[in-house]
Design a protein around this motif. Sequence first.
Motif, mmCIF file in Angstrom:
data_model
loop_
_atom_site.group_PDB
_atom_site.id
_atom_site.type_symbol
_atom_site.label_atom_id
_atom_site.label_comp_id
_atom_site.label_asym_id
_atom_site.label_seq_id
_atom_site.Cartn_x
_atom_site.Cartn_y
_atom_site.Cartn_z
ATOM 1 N N ALA A 1 0.824 -1.209 0.000
ATOM 2 C CA ALA A 1 0.000 0.000 0.000
ATOM 3 C C ALA A 1 0.852 1.250 0.000
ATOM 4 O O ALA A 1 0.477 2.267 -0.596
ATOM 5 C CB ALA A 1 -0.927 -0.012 1.213
ATOM 6 N N PHE A 2 2.027 1.196 0.645
ATOM 7 C CA PHE A 2 2.901 2.349 0.678
ATOM 8 C C PHE A 2 3.395 2.695 -0.728
ATOM 9 O O PHE A 2 3.543 3.869 -1.074
ATOM 10 C CB PHE A 2 4.094 2.100 1.598
ATOM 11 N N MET A 3 3.650 1.678 -1.538
ATOM 12 C CA MET A 3 4.119 1.938 -2.888
ATOM 13 C C MET A 3 3.067 2.661 -3.710
ATOM 14 O O MET A 3 3.372 3.526 -4.540
ATOM 15 C CB MET A 3 4.520 0.622 -3.567
ATOM 16 N N GLN A 4 1.815 2.346 -3.480
ATOM 17 C CA GLN A 4 0.754 3.057 -4.187
ATOM 18 C C GLN A 4 0.773 4.543 -3.834
ATOM 19 O O GLN A 4 0.527 5.399 -4.684
ATOM 20 C CB GLN A 4 -0.608 2.440 -3.838
ATOM 21 N N GLU A 5 1.094 4.849 -2.586
ATOM 22 C CA GLU A 5 1.199 6.250 -2.182
ATOM 23 C C GLU A 5 2.388 6.929 -2.862
ATOM 24 O O GLU A 5 2.323 8.098 -3.235
ATOM 25 C CB GLU A 5 1.346 6.348 -0.662
ATOM 26 N N ILE A 6 3.481 6.200 -3.018
ATOM 27 C CA ILE A 6 4.653 6.747 -3.701
ATOM 28 C C ILE A 6 4.305 7.092 -5.143
ATOM 29 O O ILE A 6 4.612 8.185 -5.633
ATOM 30 C CB ILE A 6 5.823 5.744 -3.650
ATOM 31 N N LEU A 7 3.647 6.171 -5.828
ATOM 32 C CA LEU A 7 3.343 6.380 -7.237
ATOM 33 C C LEU A 7 2.372 7.536 -7.439
ATOM 34 O O LEU A 7 2.389 8.192 -8.495
ATOM 35 C CB LEU A 7 2.774 5.092 -7.833
ATOM 36 N N LYS A 8 1.541 7.829 -6.447
ATOM 37 C CA LYS A 8 0.619 8.964 -6.549
ATOM 38 C C LYS A 8 1.359 10.297 -6.555
ATOM 39 O O LYS A 8 0.814 11.306 -6.994
ATOM 40 C CB LYS A 8 -0.369 8.943 -5.375
ATOM 41 N N LYS A 9 2.584 10.307 -6.056
ATOM 42 C CA LYS A 9 3.348 11.550 -5.958
ATOM 43 C C LYS A 9 4.217 11.813 -7.184
ATOM 44 O O LYS A 9 4.944 12.802 -7.214
ATOM 45 C CB LYS A 9 4.232 11.506 -4.705
ATOM 46 N N VAL A 10 4.157 10.924 -8.171
ATOM 47 C CA VAL A 10 5.005 11.053 -9.354
ATOM 48 C C VAL A 10 4.129 11.199 -10.587
ATOM 49 O O VAL A 10 3.443 10.248 -10.978
ATOM 50 C CB VAL A 10 5.933 9.827 -9.498
ATOM 51 N N PRO A 11 4.113 12.373 -11.213
ATOM 52 C CA PRO A 11 3.306 12.527 -12.439
ATOM 53 C C PRO A 11 3.852 11.644 -13.552
ATOM 54 O O PRO A 11 5.058 11.634 -13.801
ATOM 55 C CB PRO A 11 3.455 14.013 -12.774
ATOM 56 N N PRO A 12 2.995 10.877 -14.225
ATOM 57 C CA PRO A 12 3.478 9.967 -15.275
ATOM 58 C C PRO A 12 4.110 10.718 -16.433
ATOM 59 O O PRO A 12 3.730 11.852 -16.755
ATOM 60 C CB PRO A 12 2.207 9.220 -15.711
#
Length: 467
Positions: free
Chosen positions: A424-435
Amino acid sequence: MAVAATTVLDIAELSFSDLVALLSPETLADDGRCRRVVDTVATELGRGGSGLLAIDGVPRMGALRRRLLPLARRVALMDHLTRSQLLKKHGLGSDVPLKKLDRSVSSFAQLLRHSGELVLLESVNNNGFNSSDRVQDCNQSEDVNDDDADDMDNLGDLIKELGLYMMELGILIARACDIVIGRGQLEQSITDFGTAKARLIHYHSELDNIVIRDNSAKRKVSASKVAVQPYQSCSGSRSGSVCPCCIKSEDGTTVMPIEENNSNDASIQGQAAEISLLNLWQEWHYDYGIFTVLTAPLFMSVSEDEKSLVNLEYHPPDGHTHLQLCNGRKIFSIRCSPESFIVQVGEAADILSQGKLKSTLHAVSRPSSSTDISRETFVVFLQPSWDKLLAYPGYSLDAEGEPILSKQTSIISDGSAGPCNEDAFMQEILKKVPPLSSRLKEGMTFAEFSRQTTKQYYGGNGIQQNN
């Protein structure tokens, strides 16, 4: 505080002499040594690698690193007026709000302009540095100069000299990558622009911010009584150890020395590291240039007595550099030798190589073992010209893939670091990086791409606008 297990990753090292051998016109194309270098570059910086490569044995640069990095904390903790005058004197600027008392990072920047002369390469061919206009050399032994007061007078020159050498190192790696890719676009893109941004960075400890706030309050009524003394190391101690004779308790008495945290200890090698996913010095992001060249970081602790705070070098806390990498959908804590220099692939190199090189999603974590440790590093960002077209025919922006780390890259883990896509933490990380697909459009120039990237990370509606 939310923490996650990470795998300690020893990134592959390439010796500078091997890199020079690859680029020498006298070296045969089928030379076994050169084939190994090409394979290392292709494997580590390519799609299946970490996107990181450490270079060791670079002449002169290790000594300059040991002189420059301790200055970062001293400059960061100066009062604003004194620091402003110092930065102006040395032609330095900053891209962070230095008046902000609770900032987590202080950065001091200089624009570098390369002459086109590869001094590092020529120094090897000529067997030494002979230029008289370099900053006066210092003892290149393992011991760091005990008194760096004079080096503060040379701050701008040190940044320029080390920065230009690191720029050259990036150019040489670009030349090696062009051999791997099969076309000469990366080196030419860097040298055509001929300019790079250098940043001397201090990552604040909690104690640093207490000192900044206390000094700011004291200056309102009187001159501060707390001074930050130059970096000190006992003559009998090696770089990387804390000097026990300098450690004082609040009442000025000597306390038990801090034991050296040996990252090669078997107890560390058999375990995964832990990092905080919420308490970071620097949030997760991609660098958008071609290459980022970094020094191995210097960690510093502080000894406090009644009149001063004495800077002391500290072994890497938790046994790694606190540079975090997300690769192959796992989180890794990067480890390298203190005298090596790290080359990191940026998004522009990923695009210009048509995906043959792998850009690196990374962050910088705070130590979990101590709140009074600061981190010093020096970084040079290499980029193409602002009007460089980032064409990407046939290059899939959304195909991230699941790269597997190479055999040359040493992974140390107890198996507790799970896949990122199950965390779940990784999902939070990916939310902070614009594709990348939202920031790059066909026919964009590098200037347009950099503006769009900065806007989506840090702009008014950016994902990390409050960082």
